[in-house]
Design a protein around this motif. Structure first.
Motif, PDB file in Angstrom:
ATOM      1  N   ALA A  56      -2.117  16.773 -10.106  1.00 34.12           N
ATOM      2  CA  ALA A  56      -1.253  15.995 -11.344  1.00 34.12           C
ATOM      3  C   ALA A  56      -0.324  14.876 -10.440  1.00 34.12           C
ATOM      4  O   ALA A  56      -0.434  13.642 -11.131  1.00 34.12           O
ATOM      5  N   ILE A  57       0.200  15.337  -9.430  1.00 32.79           N
ATOM      6  CA  ILE A  57       1.027  14.313  -8.700  1.00 32.79           C
ATOM      7  C   ILE A  57       0.302  13.262  -7.937  1.00 32.79           C
ATOM      8  O   ILE A  57       0.720  12.220  -8.246  1.00 32.79           O
ATOM      9  N   LEU A  58      -0.965  13.775  -7.496  1.00 33.97           N
ATOM     10  CA  LEU A  58      -1.728  12.666  -6.932  1.00 33.97           C
ATOM     11  C   LEU A  58      -2.217  11.673  -7.814  1.00 33.97           C
ATOM     12  O   LEU A  58      -2.038  10.576  -7.728  1.00 33.97           O
ATOM     13  N   LYS A  59      -2.685  12.047  -8.881  1.00 33.79           N
ATOM     14  CA  LYS A  59      -2.990  11.206 -10.170  1.00 33.79           C
ATOM     15  C   LYS A  59      -1.878  10.128 -10.636  1.00 33.79           C
ATOM     16  O   LYS A  59      -1.884   9.171 -10.687  1.00 33.79           O
ATOM     17  N   ALA A  60      -0.586  10.764 -10.625  1.00 35.39           N
ATOM     18  CA  ALA A  60       0.462  10.139 -11.087  1.00 35.39           C
ATOM     19  C   ALA A  60       0.913   8.913 -10.050  1.00 35.39           C
ATOM     20  O   ALA A  60       1.207   7.777 -10.469  1.00 35.39           O
ATOM     21  N   LYS A 114       1.003  -1.261   0.031  1.00 33.20           N
ATOM     22  CA  LYS A 114      -0.071  -0.173   0.076  1.00 33.20           C
ATOM     23  C   LYS A 114       0.878   1.347   0.155  1.00 33.20           C
ATOM     24  O   LYS A 114       1.875   1.263   0.683  1.00 33.20           O
ATOM     25  N   ILE A 115       0.459   2.142  -0.724  1.00 35.85           N
ATOM     26  CA  ILE A 115       1.038   3.608  -0.700  1.00 35.85           C
ATOM     27  C   ILE A 115       0.137   4.747  -0.073  1.00 35.85           C
ATOM     28  O   ILE A 115      -1.163   4.707  -0.384  1.00 35.85           O
ATOM     29  N   LYS A 116       0.573   5.418   0.951  1.00 35.60           N
ATOM     30  CA  LYS A 116      -0.120   6.446   1.736  1.00 35.60           C
ATOM     31  C   LYS A 116       0.135   7.789   1.074  1.00 35.60           C
ATOM     32  O   LYS A 116       1.304   8.080   1.398  1.00 35.60           O
ATOM     33  N   ILE A 117      -0.576   8.316   0.340  1.00 30.01           N
ATOM     34  CA  ILE A 117      -0.275   9.580  -0.260  1.00 30.01           C
ATOM     35  C   ILE A 117      -0.441  10.587   0.660  1.00 30.01           C
ATOM     36  O   ILE A 117      -1.412  10.953   1.277  1.00 30.01           O
ATOM     37  N   ASP A 118       0.694  11.391   0.879  1.00 30.42           N
ATOM     38  CA  ASP A 118       0.954  12.318   2.042  1.00 30.42           C
ATOM     39  C   ASP A 118      -0.423  13.570   1.859  1.00 30.42           C
ATOM     40  O   ASP A 118      -0.787  13.789   0.900  1.00 30.42           O
ATOM     41  N   ARG A 119      -0.746  13.863   3.004  1.00 28.44           N
ATOM     42  CA  ARG A 119      -1.980  14.700   2.762  1.00 28.44           C
ATOM     43  C   ARG A 119      -1.653  16.263   2.039  1.00 28.44           C
ATOM     44  O   ARG A 119      -2.404  16.685   1.935  1.00 28.44           O
ATOM     45  N   SER A 120      -0.364  16.538   1.979  1.00 30.33           N
ATOM     46  CA  SER A 120      -0.042  17.955   1.322  1.00 30.33           C
ATOM     47  C   SER A 120      -0.578  17.880   0.015  1.00 30.33           C
ATOM     48  O   SER A 120      -1.259  18.770  -0.552  1.00 30.33           O
ATOM     49  N   PHE A 121      -0.662  16.562  -0.654  1.00 29.04           N
ATOM     50  CA  PHE A 121      -0.981  16.343  -2.110  1.00 29.04           C
ATOM     51  C   PHE A 121      -2.574  16.351  -2.245  1.00 29.04           C
ATOM     52  O   PHE A 121      -3.220  16.909  -3.018  1.00 29.04           O
ATOM     53  N   VAL A 122      -3.046  15.736  -1.176  1.00 29.21           N
ATOM     54  CA  VAL A 122      -4.691  15.521  -1.192  1.00 29.21           C
ATOM     55  C   VAL A 122      -5.254  16.597  -1.061  1.00 29.21           C
ATOM     56  O   VAL A 122      -6.291  17.251  -1.645  1.00 29.21           O
ATOM     57  N   GLN A 123      -4.692  17.554  -0.084  1.00 21.90           N
ATOM     58  CA  GLN A 123      -5.410  18.973   0.541  1.00 21.90           C
ATOM     59  C   GLN A 123      -4.985  19.721  -0.466  1.00 21.90           C
ATOM     60  O   GLN A 123      -5.797  20.827  -1.059  1.00 21.90           O
ATOM     61  N   GLY A 124      -3.727  19.877  -1.166  1.00 18.89           N
ATOM     62  CA  GLY A 124      -3.395  20.881  -2.050  1.00 18.89           C
ATOM     63  C   GLY A 124      -4.038  20.675  -3.301  1.00 18.89           C
ATOM     64  O   GLY A 124      -4.181  21.471  -4.438  1.00 18.89           O
ATOM     65  N   ALA A 125      -4.774  19.414  -3.733  1.00 19.76           N
ATOM     66  CA  ALA A 125      -5.267  19.139  -4.883  1.00 19.76           C
ATOM     67  C   ALA A 125      -6.450  19.946  -5.131  1.00 19.76           C
ATOM     68  O   ALA A 125      -7.203  19.986  -6.463  1.00 19.76           O
ATOM     69  N   GLU A 137      -7.301  22.925  -5.506  1.00 24.29           N
ATOM     70  CA  GLU A 137      -7.144  23.868  -6.494  1.00 24.29           C
ATOM     71  C   GLU A 137      -6.703  23.456  -8.011  1.00 24.29           C
ATOM     72  O   GLU A 137      -6.566  24.036  -8.943  1.00 24.29           O
ATOM     73  N   GLY A 138      -6.740  22.031  -7.762  1.00 19.99           N
ATOM     74  CA  GLY A 138      -6.098  21.371  -9.463  1.00 19.99           C
ATOM     75  C   GLY A 138      -4.763  21.651  -9.371  1.00 19.99           C
ATOM     76  O   GLY A 138      -4.148  21.696  -8.152  1.00 19.99           O
ATOM     77  N   GLY A 139      -4.172  22.030 -10.411  1.00 19.31           N
ATOM     78  CA  GLY A 139      -2.800  22.202 -10.732  1.00 19.31           C
ATOM     79  C   GLY A 139      -1.796  21.007 -10.357  1.00 19.31           C
ATOM     80  O   GLY A 139      -2.063  19.812 -10.584  1.00 19.31           O
ATOM     81  N   ASP A 140      -0.616  21.268  -9.818  1.00 16.94           N
ATOM     82  CA  ASP A 140       0.428  20.598  -9.694  1.00 16.94           C
ATOM     83  C   ASP A 140      -0.046  19.200  -8.627  1.00 16.94           C
ATOM     84  O   ASP A 140       0.406  18.078  -9.069  1.00 16.94           O
ATOM     85  N   ASN A 141      -0.324  19.726  -7.527  1.00 18.74           N
ATOM     86  CA  ASN A 141      -0.772  18.821  -6.671  1.00 18.74           C
ATOM     87  C   ASN A 141      -1.592  17.570  -6.963  1.00 18.74           C
ATOM     88  O   ASN A 141      -1.587  16.500  -6.900  1.00 18.74           O
TER      89      ASN A 141
END
Ligand code: C2E
Ligand code: MG
Ligand code: MG
Ligand code: MG
Length: 272
Positions: A214-218, A195-206, A208-212
């Protein structure tokens, strides 16, 4: 005049240093006694399967109730516990307590336990885990070990040995806080995570769309194609929940779906 002011400032700085060091020494002395004085407890935060919308397990999170300072958060004492070597005894207590508590839950529920980098590299980690499972009677497949990238940085062959030993026992392994610090996508290929737990900075930063986003999706896409489950950490709002559903995450954990709670709150939580 300037010289005197300068000296004054230096003195203040020195006194400040003394105070900080004294404070750290005191905290260390108190930390040494905390286990014996039963000042630690575990809280448990649910993680939820997005497909079935059911709680499938809880992450154990340590709490220290200091008689004078009040509640000290793990971020404020785990590093000290690592530096002083106290982490091995504390970590052992966490493993034993979490496994014992999980045996009181419905059969299909897992418990996730955080293992710090220093603890992960210690010689007796496997022994400690096997002993915690044996004493509690918890089946190995109901235990998940969460490690952060700090555990993976050096000594790849020993890291792999430990990870495979855990896998051979039937224990699952999660990569915690993925995407922060030095984490590299090659870790996902090199190490056998479940399992990978994606850090909340990407989840919360997502939001507004944008980089976060895209990173979450990748990360989610790559993890899934490598056969790993994907947990989105730190989901606090219905909007964030909707977004991570769209990004193929398989699990969610955050204040929106459940805050960390004491063990005796779990039965009520599961009924609701
Ligand atoms: P972690 O393993 O990534 O745990 C998740 C942290 O995020 C927890 O903080 C949790 O309370 C918090 N959290 C969960 N959902 C949300 C949310 O929606 N929003 C926000 N803002 N925060 C959320 P906590 O309990 O303070 O723990 C911090 C870190 O301390 C943990 O991060 C873990 O690395 C470490 N830790 C906690 N318990 C243990 C332990 O028993 N052993 C070791 N070695 N480390 C531990
Ligand atoms: Mg964790
Ligand atoms: Mg985390
Ligand atoms: Mg964390």
């Amino acid at each position: 005049e300037a010289k005197r002011a300068g000296r004054g400032r230096f003195r203040v700085f020195e006194d400040g240093m003394d105070a900080a060091l004294r404070d750290r020494r005191e905290l260390e002395i108190d930390l040494r006694r905390a286990l014996a004085l039963k000042q630690f407890s575990l809280h448990y935060q649910p993680f939820i399967d997005l497909q079935t919308e059911r709680t499938i397990g809880f992450e154990a999170l340590i709490r220290w109730d200091h008689p004078v300072r009040g509640r000290v958060t793990p971020a404020d004492f785990i590093p000290l516990a690592e530096e002083t070597g106290l982490i091995s005894k504390i970590g052992e207590w966490v493993l034993r307590t979490a496994c014992a508590t999980a045996t009181t839950w419905p059969d299909e529920m897992s418990v996730a336990v955080n293992v710090s980098p220093v603890q992960f590299k210690s010689d007796n980690l496997i022994e400690t885990i096997v002993s915690a499972l044996a004493h509690s009677g918890l089946p190995a497949h109901r235990l998940e070990i969460e490690i952060t990238e700090g555990a993976l940085l050096e000594d790849t062959s020993n890291v792999l040995k430990t990870l495979h030993a855990l896998r051979d026992l039937g224990i699952r392994i999660s990569m915690d806080d993925f995407g922060t610090g030095y984490s590299s996508l090659s870790y996902l290929q090199k190490f056998p995570f479940n399992k990978i737990k994606i850090d909340r900075s990407f989840v919360q930063g997502a939001d507004e769309g944008g980089d976060n986003e895209a990173i979450l999706k990748a990360i989610a896409g790559l993890g899934l194609s490598l056969g790993m489950a994907i947990t989105a950490e730190g989901v606090e709002t219905p909007e964030q929940l909707a977004r991570i559903r769209g990004e193929q995450c398989t699990h969610v954990q955050g204040y929106f779906t459940g805050r960390p709670m004491p063990a005796d709150g779990i039965a009520t939580f599961l009924q609701a």
